[in-house]
Each structure stands twice: as C-alpha cells, then as structure tokens.
Design a protein around this motif. Sequence first.
Motif, PDB file in Angstrom:
ATOM      1  N   ASP A   1       0.786  -1.292   0.020  1.00  0.00           N
ATOM      2  CA  ASP A   1      -0.008   0.156   0.080  1.00  0.00           C
ATOM      3  C   ASP A   1       0.780   1.197   0.002  1.00  0.00           C
ATOM      4  O   ASP A   1       0.355   2.214  -0.803  1.00  0.00           O
ATOM      5  CB  ASP A   1      -0.883  -0.009   0.964  1.00  0.00           C
ATOM      6  CG  ASP A   1      -1.898  -1.178   1.140  1.00  0.00           C
ATOM      7  OD1 ASP A   1      -2.960  -0.920   0.609  1.00  0.00           O
ATOM      8  OD2 ASP A   1      -1.801  -2.167   2.003  1.00  0.00           O
ATOM      9  N   ALA A   2       2.137   1.420   0.697  1.00  0.00           N
ATOM     10  CA  ALA A   2       3.078   2.331   0.737  1.00  0.00           C
ATOM     11  C   ALA A   2       4.418   2.095   0.894  1.00  0.00           C
ATOM     12  O   ALA A   2       4.776   0.803   1.381  1.00  0.00           O
ATOM     13  CB  ALA A   2       2.447   3.236   1.967  1.00  0.00           C
ATOM     14  N   LEU A   3       5.289   2.740   0.321  1.00  0.00           N
ATOM     15  CA  LEU A   3       6.677   2.955   0.571  1.00  0.00           C
ATOM     16  C   LEU A   3       6.970   3.789   1.318  1.00  0.00           C
ATOM     17  O   LEU A   3       6.818   4.987   1.162  1.00  0.00           O
ATOM     18  CB  LEU A   3       7.361   2.802  -0.942  1.00  0.00           C
ATOM     19  CG  LEU A   3       7.075   1.805  -2.144  1.00  0.00           C
ATOM     20  CD1 LEU A   3       7.827   2.258  -3.190  1.00  0.00           C
ATOM     21  CD2 LEU A   3       7.202   0.511  -1.618  1.00  0.00           C
ATOM     22  N   VAL A   4       7.939   3.422   2.146  1.00  0.00           N
ATOM     23  CA  VAL A   4       8.759   4.555   3.077  1.00  0.00           C
ATOM     24  C   VAL A   4      10.079   4.661   2.757  1.00  0.00           C
ATOM     25  O   VAL A   4      10.766   3.565   2.866  1.00  0.00           O
ATOM     26  CB  VAL A   4       8.243   4.219   4.536  1.00  0.00           C
ATOM     27  CG1 VAL A   4       9.213   5.041   5.608  1.00  0.00           C
ATOM     28  CG2 VAL A   4       6.903   4.376   5.094  1.00  0.00           C
ATOM     29  N   LEU A   5      10.617   5.546   2.175  1.00  0.00           N
ATOM     30  CA  LEU A   5      12.021   5.844   1.975  1.00  0.00           C
ATOM     31  C   LEU A   5      12.648   6.181   3.166  1.00  0.00           C
ATOM     32  O   LEU A   5      12.631   7.496   3.557  1.00  0.00           O
ATOM     33  CB  LEU A   5      12.226   6.778   0.815  1.00  0.00           C
ATOM     34  CG  LEU A   5      11.196   6.584  -0.494  1.00  0.00           C
ATOM     35  CD1 LEU A   5      11.441   7.551  -1.647  1.00  0.00           C
ATOM     36  CD2 LEU A   5      11.365   5.186  -0.986  1.00  0.00           C
ATOM     37  N   ASN A   6      13.666   5.505   3.537  1.00  0.00           N
ATOM     38  CA  ASN A   6      14.259   5.834   4.851  1.00  0.00           C
ATOM     39  C   ASN A   6      15.902   5.967   4.582  1.00  0.00           C
ATOM     40  O   ASN A   6      16.687   4.916   4.617  1.00  0.00           O
ATOM     41  CB  ASN A   6      14.168   4.650   6.069  1.00  0.00           C
ATOM     42  CG  ASN A   6      14.763   4.895   7.331  1.00  0.00           C
ATOM     43  OD1 ASN A   6      15.074   6.144   7.725  1.00  0.00           O
ATOM     44  ND2 ASN A   6      15.240   3.883   7.994  1.00  0.00           N
TER      45      ASN A   6
END
Length: 343
Positions: free
Chosen positions: A192-197
């Motif tokens: 559902d979502a990507l988190v770029l860390n």
Amino acid sequence: MKVQLESFLHKQWDRRGLISWLLLPFSAVFMGAAKYRKSKTVPVKIRVPVVVVGNIYVGGTGKTPVTIALVKELQERGWNPGVISRGYKGKTDSPKEVLTISDPDIVGDEPLLIKKSTNVPTFVSKKRVAAAEALLKAYPEVDILISDDGLQHYELQRDFEIAVIGARGLGNGWVLPSGPLREPPSRLNDVDALVLNATEDVISSTTPRYVATSGFTNAIQYATGEVISLDTLSKIQRKKQYSAAAVAGIAVPKRFFSMLRAHGLEVVGIPLPDHYDYDKNPFKDINADLIFITEKDAVKCRKHEDIKRDTRIYVVPLEIVLDKFLIDFIEEKLSSLKPEKKA
C-alpha cells in the motif's frame, strides 16, 4: 569475523558480479519455493485492522524506528495500538508478552526497544497469528495491530502493507542468494505504501511513497540518565580534547557514525554484527573518553553491571518523523475497519 562476512555479502549484492551470476540458478529455486509456500497458505483474519511494516531487503532497513513512529502517530489520533513481532534471535516458541523488564535474549532486542519507546502492548512469537491472538485476549481494548516485520509472513491477513526501503536500497535487484531481496522488486507494486528511509536509490514502483525524516538531537548518559544535547557534547569534546568512539550492532553502522559526525563529533566507528548479543562487554577495552551507542544496543547492555556504571557511555536515540500524509492515507483506508467502542 561476522562483521566482515556481512560487509562482504552486501558488497556482492550491491552489483551483479560473477558471484551473483553464479548463484542465480539458486535464486530461481528460492523464488519457486517461496511462491509454493505462499500458494499453500490460508491467511487468518484478526478482529482488528492489521498494518504490516516490513521490507523485501534482507536485514535492517529501519523498520523498527518506523514502527515506533507509526505507533506514536496513531496514538495521537485516538487509536489504541498493539505491536506483534517475531522477536528475531529471541528464545521463545509460544506467544510471550514483552515487558520493559524483559530479557532481550528471550524476547528479542527490537521488540524490547518498541516496548520501552511506546509502552503499548507488545507480544512476540514465531507465529504472528498466535502473537496477535494472545495480545488481543490480554488487551481487548486494542483496536489496531502493527506487525513489526512480517511482510512475507502470509499466514496473517493484513489490511495495510508498508515496505520500508533503507540506505542500501534494493541492492542488485535480485533475490536470495544471488541478491539481497526476499521477494522480487515487483512485490513493491502490491504493497500500500513505500517509506523511503535514507535511501538514494531510484525505486521503480507505482506504489505511493513517503519519506521518513530521521536525525539525532540528544544523548542520554547510560549510567545516570542525564540528557545532554549532541551539540553540547561536541563542544565539550573540542574544549577538553576528548577522544570518542561510536559502537553499533545494527544493519548499517556507518550511517550511525556519519550522523554523529554531522553534529561535529569526532568519533572512531566500531561496527558490531547486527543484533550483537552483548554476552561480553565490548567497551572495556575501548580507550576513549566518550562512547556513543544506539538504543537497540542499549537494551542489551544492562546484563553487565560494569556497563551500567560506565559513565563514558551515551545512548543516542534516533528521532524519526513520518510524513503526515502517510498517516492520513492509513487512517482513510482503515477507518471503516476500526472496531466500534462498546458503550
């Protein structure tokens, strides 16, 4: 030795070199076995919404700090979260509640860090469904479950999937063992979502992406609990000409070292294997006036009385901020699933 082996593997996985090409047939076998297991798995539905925070890159990408930040954000918006985890390297088969006084050798270092950081109900088990059921039985007021890791644990049905992309990106883009991925990059189109860390990689995916902002502000003296800003410690180091070391048993220790240096601290970086168990005190032979460690390492250090008394040691909490639009997106999708409160 383990640090060198981990470093070697990630260097190989960062490109499509000879070793990766030679291992490619085994990756096909790995993918085939994974697809077969997934096809035979019947997901179990839990009575509350489930959000999985995971990754496709083997090893650390910052899932646990993202989980902690997500829990805090959801609490501020009126949810009552609980957290489940496998408890990597833990020594418990049946579901077990994580308390602030739990032994990290039993429950795992990351679940203990989550509990200490959020104080929400937290359970560990190799079977996420068992952990979820035990948590909800003990804490019926919980109205949302966050699974720390478990993107590939398909037995637990999930309502929202977050894939965290860390500093190493996706490596060479191949699955194990020729590459570092648990699933192919196309899997990112299904979450559902990507988190770029902290990644600089260009991620090709149609999935909405959000940036996690992270940094350091303060340090906590391990022996006394005194809080002091890193900038102040940097000034003290220059004035008194203190020597300093940074020790980290995390997936990407170099990032921890560089973030400290960004505050003007001159540190010698000492990497330890990820999830280092601290059966031995690694600090006693370090010749330094100041020693900086991560929160993940700190939860395992209390087994040593001499570490507790070592006034040179400072714990540096990672402060991570999630995009508010990500929380909006999660709430929008899950609001219709939130159990109604009984009168």
